[in-house]
Design an enzyme around this catalytic site. Structure first.
Site, PDB file in Angstrom:
ATOM      1  N   ASP A 252       0.828  -1.163   0.035  1.00 22.18           N
ATOM      2  CA  ASP A 252       0.048   0.017  -0.022  1.00 22.18           C
ATOM      3  C   ASP A 252       0.932   1.140   0.026  1.00 22.18           C
ATOM      4  O   ASP A 252       0.603   2.199   0.905  1.00 22.18           O
ATOM      5  CB  ASP A 252      -1.026  -0.070   1.020  1.00 22.18           C
ATOM      6  CG  ASP A 252      -1.755  -1.217   1.160  1.00 22.18           C
ATOM      7  OD1 ASP A 252      -1.207  -2.288   1.363  1.00 22.18           O
ATOM      8  OD2 ASP A 252      -3.120  -1.226   1.066  1.00 22.18           O
TER       9      ASP A 252
ATOM     10  N   ASP B 278      -1.591  -2.581  -3.949  1.00 21.32           N
ATOM     11  CA  ASP B 278      -1.888  -1.101  -3.994  1.00 21.32           C
ATOM     12  C   ASP B 278      -0.366  -0.347  -4.294  1.00 21.32           C
ATOM     13  O   ASP B 278       0.239   0.023  -3.233  1.00 21.32           O
ATOM     14  CB  ASP B 278      -2.543  -0.621  -2.599  1.00 21.32           C
ATOM     15  CG  ASP B 278      -4.052  -1.293  -2.757  1.00 21.32           C
ATOM     16  OD1 ASP B 278      -4.441  -1.602  -3.652  1.00 21.32           O
ATOM     17  OD2 ASP B 278      -4.676  -0.782  -1.581  1.00 21.32           O
TER      18      ASP B 278
ATOM     19  N   HIS C  59      -3.649  -9.518  -1.219  1.00 20.42           N
ATOM     20  CA  HIS C  59      -3.788  -8.076  -0.685  1.00 20.42           C
ATOM     21  C   HIS C  59      -4.654  -7.941   0.785  1.00 20.42           C
ATOM     22  O   HIS C  59      -4.294  -7.230   1.655  1.00 20.42           O
ATOM     23  CB  HIS C  59      -4.382  -7.223  -1.830  1.00 20.42           C
ATOM     24  CG  HIS C  59      -4.426  -6.017  -1.395  1.00 20.42           C
ATOM     25  ND1 HIS C  59      -3.169  -5.214  -1.097  1.00 20.42           N
ATOM     26  CD2 HIS C  59      -5.577  -4.941  -1.445  1.00 20.42           C
ATOM     27  CE1 HIS C  59      -3.683  -4.027  -0.976  1.00 20.42           C
ATOM     28  NE2 HIS C  59      -5.072  -3.931  -0.935  1.00 20.42           N
TER      29      HIS C  59
ATOM     30  N   HIS D 218     -11.793  -2.076   6.763  1.00 20.17           N
ATOM     31  CA  HIS D 218     -11.875  -3.305   5.858  1.00 20.17           C
ATOM     32  C   HIS D 218     -12.202  -4.529   6.632  1.00 20.17           C
ATOM     33  O   HIS D 218     -11.529  -5.695   6.392  1.00 20.17           O
ATOM     34  CB  HIS D 218     -10.544  -3.470   5.098  1.00 20.17           C
ATOM     35  CG  HIS D 218     -10.388  -2.327   4.253  1.00 20.17           C
ATOM     36  ND1 HIS D 218     -11.094  -1.868   3.405  1.00 20.17           N
ATOM     37  CD2 HIS D 218      -9.132  -1.555   4.044  1.00 20.17           C
ATOM     38  CE1 HIS D 218     -10.541  -0.746   2.612  1.00 20.17           C
ATOM     39  NE2 HIS D 218      -9.380  -0.623   2.800  1.00 20.17           N
TER      40      HIS D 218
ATOM     41  N   HIS E  71      -3.785  -3.820   2.524  1.00 21.02           N
ATOM     42  CA  HIS E  71      -5.037  -3.322   2.422  1.00 21.02           C
ATOM     43  C   HIS E  71      -5.443  -2.536   3.722  1.00 21.02           C
ATOM     44  O   HIS E  71      -5.845  -1.217   3.550  1.00 21.02           O
ATOM     45  CB  HIS E  71      -6.093  -4.301   2.139  1.00 21.02           C
ATOM     46  CG  HIS E  71      -7.336  -3.959   1.768  1.00 21.02           C
ATOM     47  ND1 HIS E  71      -7.421  -3.238   0.697  1.00 21.02           N
ATOM     48  CD2 HIS E  71      -8.543  -4.547   2.129  1.00 21.02           C
ATOM     49  CE1 HIS E  71      -8.872  -3.295   0.535  1.00 21.02           C
ATOM     50  NE2 HIS E  71      -9.528  -3.985   1.320  1.00 21.02           N
TER      51      HIS E  71
END
Ligand SMILES: *[C@@H]1O[C@H](CO)[C@@H](O)[C@H](O)[C@H]1NC(C)=O
Ligand SMILES: *[C@@H]1O[C@H](CO)[C@@H](O)[C@H](O)[C@H]1NC(C)=O
Ligand SMILES: *[C@@H]1O[C@H](CO)[C@@H](O)[C@H](O)[C@H]1NC(C)=O
Ligand SMILES: *[C@@H]1O[C@H](CO)[C@@H](O)[C@H](O)[C@H]1NC(C)=O
Ligand SMILES: [Fe+2]
Length: 463
Positions: free
Chosen positions: A167, A194, A316, A326, A353
């Site tokens: 990320d 990401d 991910h 999330h 994530h």
């Protein structure tokens, strides 16, 4: 620089105060370390890290990844902005004598009203393990030269240091993460998805895919990064006529998927030193009979722990994550695959994530079916250790809303940015460290000796 420093100032609160939630072997730790919760800005397009290389049509955004399963091939990618240019890469064991050459291919894509530059991919083959090579592309005044060292040949006791990043994005914090990783000196990066966060911009401004690739070039032109697809790679925007998932990502970032019998670039495996690394796609079908399910089933049978003792899985969206952010998004994939990973005695599962850091004990939740009601994670020495490193520092900011109380599976969690390293020593021992970005200082905020699940299955290493 001044701006970067100012933005990275941390609140001076209890820098290393750790709050243990309860006594006993499984007591988790929620770090009391605090940083300001708001996201830092993306670096402006005129920032030094995005600078174009000198010269008309000079190769830019240079990056490498494995070109086969073990690194006797390396795929070099780059972009030329104005015209196609050459697809050739010269390479050799000295910068003065790059006597070999390989011919690549090129592609471009349109995204709404954006048209990419000429994206080149060229696989250098016939490389030896553990050898430094120099390579160059471009022509005339715009030749650019880089180097990499191929990974050592897979074997049971081959030391190797991986960087673990997720990320990342392109903020001032992202730059801090990359600088900390550079200083720690791993030899390849396991990237858990990401990348650019270009989709945070109106119309998914794909110029931010270009700027991101220029930003990370200082690392990824010199060592292979292994890519995992995240949700920010989807670029799925049917409202502007862009309904092909992963279009920018798959045009720009090749993976050596065919070498591991995969039919899609989004799931594959590599064997580096003593590690067998399996990459999964959280955003592709994984239900029974789907291509990813079929491939993973066969792939886990192909793993030979006598040759590659360390079995590491990348995805991910995390299966074990106790952040409000999330929460449970990885649950359906956990239900589908957790049993396989426990049966295979996977050492480590890495995910991103969630924009904070968390490490689990060895727990599993595989007893449940829809009649027995046994849905509780329990200690299980066959289970992987789960690590969430979605803390690269992107524009969405930190996820600082941990659930309370800390669940029993969670060993350590902290809401700040950083990266990790995994240093495999031999078939039984690997040293893992998580590095918090701390205003230029190199701070190790969490570490653990991993004990191999195949060679020492009864040793509990997860405290
Ligand atoms: C694409 O469209 C947007 C919105 O209409 C506009 O701001 C931008 O300048 C356009 N870009 C190009 C390359 O035409
Ligand atoms: C990014 O980090 C590098 C290396 O630490 C530094 O030279 C550069 O000035 C930084 N750029 C920005 C925009 O912060
Ligand atoms: C924090 O997470 C919980 C779920 O654990 C959620 O109910 C709550 O709305 C979240 N709070 C914020 C401020 O996001
Ligand atoms: C493996 O590495 C660990 C940590 O460096 C060391 O303590 C151990 O003795 C090594 N095992 C063997 C068989 O060399
Ligand atoms: Fe994500």
């Amino acid at each position: 620089m001044g701006g970067a420093r100012r933005l990275l100032v941390l609140l001076p609160l209890a820098a290393l105060l750790l709050l243990a939630t309860a006594a006993g072997a499984t007591a988790g730790v929620t770090s009391g370390y605090r940083r300001k919760p708001e996201a830092t800005a993306d670096m402006p397009l005129d920032a030094d890290v995005f600078r174009l290389p000198h010269g008309y049509n000079a190769p830019q955004q240079v990056h490498i990844t494995l070109g086969d399963q073990t690194g006797t091939a390396m795929t070099v990618s780059w972009v030329t902005a104005s015209e196609p240019g050459s697809n050739t890469v010269a390479y050799g064991r000295s910068p003065k004598k790059m006597e070999m050459s390989a011919q690549g291919t090129q592609t471009r894509y349109d995204y709404y009203n954006y048209t990419s530059g000429f994206i080149h991919h060229c696989t250098l083959t016939g490389l030896k393990h553990g050898v430094k090579y120099w390579y160059a592309m471009g022509f005339g005044h715009t030749v650019r030269t880089f180097s990499f060292t191929t990974p050592p040949k897979p074997g049971p006791d081959v030391p190797f240091k991986f960087g673990l990043i997720g990320d990342l994005g392109q903020t001032f914090d992202s730059n801090s993460t990359l600088s900390h990783y550079d200083a720690n000196g791993g030899s390849a990066v396991l990237f858990v998805g990401d990348l650019s966060y270009a989709d945070a911009y109106p119309l998914h401004d794909n110029n931010r895919w270009d700027s991101w690739a220029r930003f990370v070039e200082r690392s990824v032109a010199y060592q292979p990064w292994l890519w995992t697809a995240g949700n920010h790679e989807l670029d799925y925007a049917p409202e502007i006529g862009e309904a092909t998932p992963f279009k920018p990502f798959t045009h720009r970032y090749p993976t050596p998927f065919r070498a591991s019998g995969s039919t899609e670039p989004l799931w594959y495996s590599v064997k580096i030193a003593s590690a067998h690394v399996v990459v999964l796609s959280s955003y592709s079908a994984y239900g029974q009979y789907t291509p990813q399910w079929t491939w993973l089933d066969a792939e886990l049978r192909r793993v030979d722990r006598k040759v590659t003792p360390w079995l590491v899985v990348l995805m991910h969206s995390p299966w074990y994550n106790s952040n409000g952010y999330h929460y449970m998004e990885g649950e359906s994939m956990r239900v589908q695959f957790e049993r396989w990973l426990v049966d295979a005695k996977v050492d480590l599962v890495l995910a991103g994530h969630v924009h904070s850091y968390e490490r689990s004990h060895r727990f599993s939740n595989v007893a449940y079916d829809i009649i027995n009601g046994k849905a509780t994670p329990v200690r299980n020495l066959d289970a992987p250790m789960y690590i969430n490193i979605g803390d690269g520092g992107n524009i969405e900011g930190i996820a600082n809303n941990f659930t309370k109380p800390q669940p029993r599976y969670s060993a350590f969690r902290e809401a700040s940015f950083g990266h990790a390293t995994l240093e495999i020593k031999n078939r039984t021992h690997a040293y893992y460290e998580w590095h918090r970005n701390h205003d230029g200082a190199k701070v190790v905020a969490d570490s653990v000796w991993l004990i191999n699940r195949y060679w020492m299955p009864t040793h509990d290493d997860s405290n």
